[in-house]
Design a protein around this motif. Structure first.
Motif, PDB file in Angstrom:
ATOM      1  N   SER A 255       0.803  -1.225   0.000  1.00  0.00           N
ATOM      2  CA  SER A 255       0.000   0.000   0.000  1.00  0.00           C
ATOM      3  C   SER A 255       0.835   1.274   0.000  1.00  0.00           C
ATOM      4  O   SER A 255       0.284   2.366   0.110  1.00  0.00           O
ATOM      5  CB  SER A 255      -0.902   0.004   1.238  1.00  0.00           C
ATOM      6  OG  SER A 255      -0.111  -0.058   2.408  1.00  0.00           O
TER       7      SER A 255
ATOM      8  N   ASN B 145       2.574   4.393  -4.156  1.00  0.00           N
ATOM      9  CA  ASN B 145       1.664   3.618  -3.293  1.00  0.00           C
ATOM     10  C   ASN B 145       1.395   2.206  -3.812  1.00  0.00           C
ATOM     11  O   ASN B 145       0.332   1.641  -3.556  1.00  0.00           O
ATOM     12  CB  ASN B 145       0.338   4.355  -3.077  1.00  0.00           C
ATOM     13  CG  ASN B 145       0.534   5.650  -2.322  1.00  0.00           C
ATOM     14  OD1 ASN B 145       1.449   5.783  -1.528  1.00  0.00           O
ATOM     15  ND2 ASN B 145      -0.328   6.612  -2.577  1.00  0.00           N
ATOM     16  N   GLU B 146       2.337   1.627  -4.549  1.00  0.00           N
ATOM     17  CA  GLU B 146       2.179   0.245  -5.009  1.00  0.00           C
ATOM     18  C   GLU B 146       3.101  -0.722  -4.292  1.00  0.00           C
ATOM     19  O   GLU B 146       2.908  -1.929  -4.372  1.00  0.00           O
ATOM     20  CB  GLU B 146       2.445   0.159  -6.522  1.00  0.00           C
ATOM     21  CG  GLU B 146       1.365   0.799  -7.360  1.00  0.00           C
ATOM     22  CD  GLU B 146       1.597   0.586  -8.844  1.00  0.00           C
ATOM     23  OE1 GLU B 146       2.332  -0.355  -9.210  1.00  0.00           O
ATOM     24  OE2 GLU B 146       1.042   1.375  -9.632  1.00  0.00           O
TER      25      GLU B 146
ATOM     26  N   ASP C  95       5.379  -1.717  -0.608  1.00  0.00           N
ATOM     27  CA  ASP C  95       5.773  -1.512   0.782  1.00  0.00           C
ATOM     28  C   ASP C  95       7.284  -1.645   0.846  1.00  0.00           C
ATOM     29  O   ASP C  95       7.863  -2.540   0.229  1.00  0.00           O
ATOM     30  CB  ASP C  95       5.128  -2.557   1.695  1.00  0.00           C
ATOM     31  CG  ASP C  95       3.650  -2.262   1.938  1.00  0.00           C
ATOM     32  OD1 ASP C  95       3.219  -1.129   1.673  1.00  0.00           O
ATOM     33  OD2 ASP C  95       2.936  -3.175   2.388  1.00  0.00           O
TER      34      ASP C  95
END
Length: 160
Positions: free
Chosen positions: A55, A89-90, A92
């Motif tokens: 995320s 935001n793709e 971690d």
């Protein structure tokens, strides 16, 4: 045995056969958990970076990105590889950073992130290489010389 090259035409034929070879197809490098690992360096700082799909959470030395890097400029430097590759935001990110100051550590983290992204998806390599994120910045601090206050600064001159 290899052909003997006696003229420029022979050399042209020999190099043409090498040029026709297909470009190297890079394979993704991922571990059993689906993570890619890379090391980034800048000045005296070394960053060990693991990325995996997620995320967009970034953990640096067991702390959130905002807590570890309070300056917005440093956070912007760290997020540049994601902006260039359109992968904000793709992923971690979990990383450990040692040595140097915050600026060197953020540069090392950017270098490590860029390398880890290319290991995760080799198609991203072209975009990251074009903006220079895969190249390690070779600049380091110049050593102090004897008879000088710093590397180049002399002691104050006194006439009397």
């Amino acid at each position: 045995m290899a052909e003997e090259i006696k003229s420029f035409e022979d050399l042209k034929d020999a190099t043409a056969s090498v040029a026709e070879a297909a470009p190297v197809k890079r394979e993704p490098k991922r571990d059993a958990q689906g993570r890619s690992y890379a090391t980034g360096r800048r000045k005296d700082a070394v960053a060990r970076v693991w990325i995996k799909p997620g995320s967009g959470r970034i953990i640096v030395n067991d702390r959130e990105l905002e807590a570890y890097f309070p300056r917005p400029v440093l956070r912007m430097v760290i997020n540049q590889p994601f902006v260039v590759t359109n992968t904000v935001n793709e992923f971690d990110v979990v990383c450990t950073v040692k040595g140097g100051g915050l600026t060197g550590q953020s540069g090392a983290l950017r270098h490590g992130l860029s390398r880890a992204l290319t290991y995760f998806d080799p198609e991203l390599r072209r975009a990251l290489k074009a903006v220079g994120f895969l190249t390690r910045d070779p600049r380091t601090v110049e050593r102090k010389k004897y008879g000088r206050a710093k590397a180049r600064r002399s002691f104050q001159f006194s006439k009397r």
